[in-house]
Design a protein around this motif. Structure first.
Motif, PDB file in Angstrom:
ATOM      1  N   PHE A  12       0.835  -1.212   0.000  1.00 33.85           N
ATOM      2  CA  PHE A  12       0.000   0.000   0.000  1.00 33.85           C
ATOM      3  C   PHE A  12       0.865   1.256   0.000  1.00 33.85           C
ATOM      4  O   PHE A  12       0.528   2.262  -0.614  1.00 33.85           O
TER       5      PHE A  12
ATOM      6  N   LYS B 185       5.842   0.592  -2.886  1.00 31.56           N
ATOM      7  CA  LYS B 185       5.262   0.275  -4.202  1.00 31.56           C
ATOM      8  C   LYS B 185       6.107   0.828  -5.348  1.00 31.56           C
ATOM      9  O   LYS B 185       6.419   0.117  -6.302  1.00 31.56           O
ATOM     10  N   HIS B 186       6.477   2.088  -5.260  1.00 27.24           N
ATOM     11  CA  HIS B 186       7.150   2.717  -6.395  1.00 27.24           C
ATOM     12  C   HIS B 186       8.536   2.123  -6.700  1.00 27.24           C
ATOM     13  O   HIS B 186       8.846   1.900  -7.878  1.00 27.24           O
TER      14      HIS B 186
ATOM     15  N   VAL C 285       7.979  -1.000  -8.657  1.00 23.37           N
ATOM     16  CA  VAL C 285       7.624  -0.685 -10.048  1.00 23.37           C
ATOM     17  C   VAL C 285       8.877  -0.255 -10.824  1.00 23.37           C
ATOM     18  O   VAL C 285       9.059  -0.647 -11.986  1.00 23.37           O
TER      19      VAL C 285
ATOM     20  N   GLN D 142       3.670   0.957 -19.043  1.00 27.46           N
ATOM     21  CA  GLN D 142       4.940   1.632 -18.757  1.00 27.46           C
ATOM     22  C   GLN D 142       5.241   2.739 -19.760  1.00 27.46           C
ATOM     23  O   GLN D 142       6.122   3.570 -19.532  1.00 27.46           O
TER      24      GLN D 142
ATOM     25  N   VAL E 184       5.321   6.530 -18.657  1.00 26.22           N
ATOM     26  CA  VAL E 184       6.378   6.820 -17.684  1.00 26.22           C
ATOM     27  C   VAL E 184       7.741   6.836 -18.381  1.00 26.22           C
ATOM     28  O   VAL E 184       8.530   7.773 -18.204  1.00 26.22           O
ATOM     29  N   THR E 185       8.004   5.818 -19.176  1.00 24.89           N
ATOM     30  CA  THR E 185       9.347   5.713 -19.751  1.00 24.89           C
ATOM     31  C   THR E 185       9.610   6.833 -20.750  1.00 24.89           C
ATOM     32  O   THR E 185      10.671   7.449 -20.706  1.00 24.89           O
TER      33      THR E 185
ATOM     34  N   GLU F  81       3.644   9.553 -10.773  1.00 22.72           N
ATOM     35  CA  GLU F  81       3.400   8.915  -9.471  1.00 22.72           C
ATOM     36  C   GLU F  81       2.125   8.068  -9.549  1.00 22.72           C
ATOM     37  O   GLU F  81       2.073   6.945  -9.039  1.00 22.72           O
TER      38      GLU F  81
ATOM     39  N   ARG G 131       2.758   4.970 -11.546  1.00 21.18           N
ATOM     40  CA  ARG G 131       3.441   3.920 -10.784  1.00 21.18           C
ATOM     41  C   ARG G 131       2.471   3.210  -9.839  1.00 21.18           C
ATOM     42  O   ARG G 131       2.601   2.009  -9.603  1.00 21.18           O
ATOM     43  N   ASN G 132       1.504   3.947  -9.311  1.00 27.88           N
ATOM     44  CA  ASN G 132       0.464   3.275  -8.520  1.00 27.88           C
ATOM     45  C   ASN G 132      -0.284   2.268  -9.387  1.00 27.88           C
ATOM     46  O   ASN G 132      -0.517   1.128  -8.978  1.00 27.88           O
TER      47      ASN G 132
ATOM     48  N   LEU H 226       0.650   0.778 -12.149  1.00 26.69           N
ATOM     49  CA  LEU H 226       1.506  -0.373 -12.490  1.00 26.69           C
ATOM     50  C   LEU H 226       1.620  -1.334 -11.303  1.00 26.69           C
ATOM     51  O   LEU H 226       1.504  -2.551 -11.454  1.00 26.69           O
ATOM     52  N   GLY H 227       1.852  -0.785 -10.141  1.00 23.70           N
ATOM     53  CA  GLY H 227       2.017  -1.631  -8.951  1.00 23.70           C
ATOM     54  C   GLY H 227       0.737  -2.382  -8.627  1.00 23.70           C
ATOM     55  O   GLY H 227       0.771  -3.555  -8.250  1.00 23.70           O
ATOM     56  N   GLU H 228      -0.399  -1.714  -8.810  1.00 23.84           N
ATOM     57  CA  GLU H 228      -1.667  -2.329  -8.414  1.00 23.84           C
ATOM     58  C   GLU H 228      -2.193  -3.286  -9.488  1.00 23.84           C
ATOM     59  O   GLU H 228      -2.562  -4.409  -9.190  1.00 23.84           O
TER      60      GLU H 228
ATOM     61  N   LYS I 269      -4.031  -1.255  -3.017  1.00 23.93           N
ATOM     62  CA  LYS I 269      -4.333   0.064  -3.571  1.00 23.93           C
ATOM     63  C   LYS I 269      -3.921   1.174  -2.613  1.00 23.93           C
ATOM     64  O   LYS I 269      -4.221   1.118  -1.430  1.00 23.93           O
ATOM     65  N   SER I 270      -3.273   2.208  -3.178  1.00 23.52           N
ATOM     66  CA  SER I 270      -2.802   3.334  -2.363  1.00 23.52           C
ATOM     67  C   SER I 270      -3.869   4.412  -2.232  1.00 23.52           C
ATOM     68  O   SER I 270      -3.620   5.577  -2.447  1.00 23.52           O
ATOM     69  N   LYS I 271      -5.104   4.049  -1.972  1.00 25.28           N
ATOM     70  CA  LYS I 271      -6.141   5.060  -1.762  1.00 25.28           C
ATOM     71  C   LYS I 271      -7.298   4.421  -1.024  1.00 25.28           C
ATOM     72  O   LYS I 271      -7.372   3.198  -0.925  1.00 25.28           O
TER      73      LYS I 271
END
Lengths: 390, 396
Positions: free
Chosen positions: A285, A290-291, A294, B322, B325-326, B379, B382-383, B385-387, B394-396
């Motif tokens: 979370f 996380k970053h 990634v 990606q 971002v790239t 940012e 990246r959330n 991609l990670g999720e 989840k970051s929310k």
């Protein structure tokens, strides 16, 4: 672009890759790897001579599966498969962090293929039959150039004599024979096949950080080589030319090993972030966790894309292979280093302990990062190449 | 020769024969920086010519003004990039509005909006972000209220590139306060000469205009301009963003300066710039930095290639997500390294007669933040991609 869009990765290559992945999952799972190489830290790092930690039965099965024959041309009894297939196999070996002489043998095979002599053919036939081989030559004085070697040779009508000592020889105690690069009095570099039990040859094992391989300094005290074992003559530096031609494949194979292991590091670290809870939340979370994961993925994907491209270039567009292979090795070395660093850090305290498997991969990655040149080493050469192209 | 190889040959030949003469005025580095009417006129004329030659809308159905092919657009884009012809100004129309309308629009909407979009007769802009809805796009507050067959729109959109030239806007509005995500509805909104619409330029850190804020005061929009169902705005917006972030092929792209060309420019710049009395290109660290960027450029190209090779991708969205971002970070870092190469000459801006490469690098560096922030900040990417790819919480 003369290269096929799919990197030449067709159904045959996919079958090989998938079969290798399954075989290694069944016969070399992480539990077995741990038991094999990391059972006892004292045994690993405090013995007078590091124990040889590998499963020879698995190696014999790999030979039976045809993995040593894979890159050998059909004319020498091999399967003559494409470099993209070799890279895919090397990636699976890296993913399993397998202790085995396969990577060293594939590298020696690449050199022997380019030599193209009867002596080289004899060596390749031995490889098909399961003899592990290792390339001995470069590494001294920080040079990985095609003519780099610290061994001297004198060729005569009835063969050659080798003298000197060479560092950083991979899988030296597992190899049945070495492909040795040596320099004559005029500066020409030849290649010689030498059995690991040849009189005058001495293997001095290193104490290495990486638990999944062995490495040694090999000494040659007037080791005699018959004419039939001269793989490439030093006259005209024919040996150096063969190594130069094999260099893209060598770099690509090491890069593929790094990529496979880095993908394991990515997935293992992501899995930990999916299950580990702190502050009543899964740590994935937190964006501070996380970053970076990634970012590891982005770097690993860059390295993988370049590695497949380099392999495909060797198969279909040789003129662009060296630059792509150097890019692949640079990207894979850096991705391996970054994935290693984050895999320890994001596992937290447990990641710093011997009982967590992460260190096994970190050590293998650090080894491969420097073998045949790290990121900055490759980039110095790439700058020369893009200068010429610009 | 296959049909695709023939088309590639055709593109090459046509682009070589029809490359437009360089304009007498400066062209900005990217379409979203276009400021003046003369720039607009030049770029629209070029884009229309490309459309008429069949290099735009290649894969779109013929009944909507397209070429009716498959797999042609990517080739046209690659060849426009290789030929280094001017970029396409109607980028928001081609990359975002057209695929959104094609995926979600009614038959009438497709027939009315797509043909003039492809032909560069009508320019499009995008109304997503608001002062309090940036990365948190679903917090959009611009309201649409039903009034018979019409909707009345009020609100404030920001960072709106090309609004000063646009005929139409694709817009996310709030039609219900009861649900955050399901309270959004997507519209096509007329911008030019529309009662209640005010377009005001925003000044970027570069000192340039080129993007805007757009104010809506009781703007009347017919229900026929609603895209997909009421309350489905989030889903439609996700389609737009998929294309905006480069994860899918739109109706046309290409042109401008290729990334390979930018690397060659860095080498050339380093040979001309001095560092400790010698060419900067002789400095090992400068060479390392340029080689690193060359690797990233090649890595990105090979990533785009691998995206379409299913057995070599572990997750279908892993590489596509990606892309934004790239590329945005690569462009930013190329500009940053150019400034390092220039050393003190990096202080010289566009218009200074002594500025290397006409001062384009400080400008490119400042402008590069538009791309790392826009289309969902990196940012947020990246959330996602990670999720979505790695299954992290989840970051929310």
């Amino acid at each position: 672009m003369a290269q096929p869009k799919d990197f030449g990765f067709g159904s045959e290559e996919q079958m090989l890759r998938d079969a290798a992945r399954k075989f290694l999952k069944d016969h070399a799972p992480i539990e077995k790897l741990r038991a094999l190489v990391a059972k006892d830290h004292k045994l690993a790092y405090e013995s007078a001579v590091q124990p040889l930690a590998w499963d020879e039965r698995v190696w014999k099965q790999m030979v039976e599966l045809g993995w040593t024959a894979l890159a050998v041309p059909e004319s020498a009894g091999g399967a003559g498969m494409k470099t993209i297939a070799v890279a895919a196999l090397a990636e699976e070996i890296g993913r399993a962090a397998l202790p085995s002489p396969l990577i060293a043998t594939l590298i020696a095979t690449a050199v022997l293929r380019e030599a193209g002599t009867d002596a080289a053919k004899t060596c390749l036939e031995r490889v098909v039959g399961g003899a592990a081989a290792s390339f001995a030559g470069p590494g001294a004085e920080g040079s990985w150039l095609p003519d780099a070697t610290s061994i001297a040779v004198t060729e005569s009508g009835n063969g050659a004599v080798l003298k000197g000592s060479v560092p950083f020889v991979q899988e030296a105690r597992k190899a049945a024979f070495f492909v040795v690069a040596a320099r004559d009095a005029k500066g020409g570099v030849g290649l010689y096949a030498v059995a690991s039990d040849a009189p005058g040859l001495k293997i001095l094992p290193d104490r290495v950080v990486d638990l999944t391989r062995d490495q040694a300094r090999v000494e040659f005290d007037d080791v005699k080589v018959g004419t039939s074992a001269i793989v490439a003559s030093s006259t005209g530096s024919v040996g150096a030319k063969a190594v130069a031609a094999a260099l893209p494949a060598i770099l690509t194979i090491v890069a593929a090993d790094l990529c496979g292991a880095a993908e394991w590091q990515l997935q293992t670290t992501a899995e930990y972030a999916r299950v580990r809870t702190q502050f009543d939340r899964l740590i994935g979370f937190f964006q501070a966790v996380k970053h970076p994961i990634v970012n590891v993925m982005i770097d690993v994907d860059r390295a993988r894309s370049l590695t497949y491209a380099a392999a495909c270039a060797i198969d279909t567009e040789p003129e662009s292979a060296l630059c792509l292979a150097r890019m692949a090795k640079a990207a894979a070395s850096d991705a391996g280093a970054f994935a290693s660093s984050r895999s320890i850090q994001l596992h937290g305290g447990i990641g710093f302990t011997w009982e967590c498997d992460v260190h096994i991969y970190v050590k293998r990655q650090k080894h491969n990062q420097f073998y045949f040149g790290d990121g900055p080493y490759q980039r110095a050469k790439i700058a020369q190449l893009i200068d010429r192209a610009a | 020769m296959t049909e695709h190889e023939e088309f590639r040959e055709y593109c090459r030949r046509w682009l070589a024969e029809n490359r437009p003469a360089a304009p007498s005025f400066r062209l900005p580095l990217s379409p979203i920086e276009v400021m003046t009417e003369e720039q607009r006129r030049y770029l629209c004329a070029w884009e229309k010519k490309c459309y008429e030659a069949g290099l735009i809308g290649c894969d779109y159905p013929k009944e909507y003004g397209g070429g009716g092919h498959a797999g042609f657009q990517q080739i046209a884009g690659q060849e426009m990039g290789r030929a280094q012809v001017p970029y396409l100004i109607n980028v928001i129309g081609l990359s975002m509005a057209a695929p959104t309308i094609l995926n979600h629009g009614t038959e009438e909407q497709k027939r009315r909006f797509i043909p003039p979009l492809l032909a560069a007769d009508e320019i499009w802009c995008q109304g997503f972000s608001e002062p309090n809805a940036g990365s948190d796009l679903a917090n959009a507050q611009a309201s649409a209220v039903r009034d018979g067959d019409n909707w009345i729109i009020n609100g404030h959109k920001v960072w709106t590139s090309l609004a000063h030239f646009a005929s139409w806007m694709i817009m996310v509005t709030r039609t219900s306060n009861e649900h955050k995500y399901n309270g959004l509805t997507y519209f096509i909104v007329p911008i030019a000469n529309t009662k209640g619409v005010t377009v005001r330029p925003l000044i970027k850190i570069t000192g340039e205009t080129g993007f805007n804020e757009v104010l809506f005061e009781d703007v009347v929009v017919p229900d026929a301009y609603r895209v997909d169902e009421i309350g489905k705005g989030w889903t439609v917006a996700m389609t737009t963003l998929l294309y905006e972030r480069g994860a899918a092929e739109g109706a046309g792209s290409g042109g401008g300066i290729s990334l390979d060309e930018r690397i060659a420019q860095l080498v050339s710049l380093a040979k001309r710039s001095r560092r400790d009395g010698k060419p900067a290109w002789e400095d090992a660290i400068i060479r390392d930095r340029v080689a690193q960027l060359a690797i990233r450029v090649e890595g990105m190209r090979q990533g785009h290639r691998r995206m379409r090779v299913e057995p070599l991708t572990d997750h279908p969205m892993r590489l596509p997500l990606q892309a934004k971002v790239t590329v945005s970070e690569l462009m930013q870092d190329i500009a940053a390294v150019a400034l390092e190469i220039e050393g003190p000459a990096a202080s010289l801006y566009v218009g200074d007669p002594g500025a290397p490469d006409n001062g384009q690098w400080p400008l490119a560096y400042l402008n590069s933040y538009g791309f790392t922030i826009a289309a969902g900040s990196n940012e947020i990417q990246r959330n996602i991609l990670g999720e979505r790819v790695l299954g992290l919480a989840k970051s929310k």
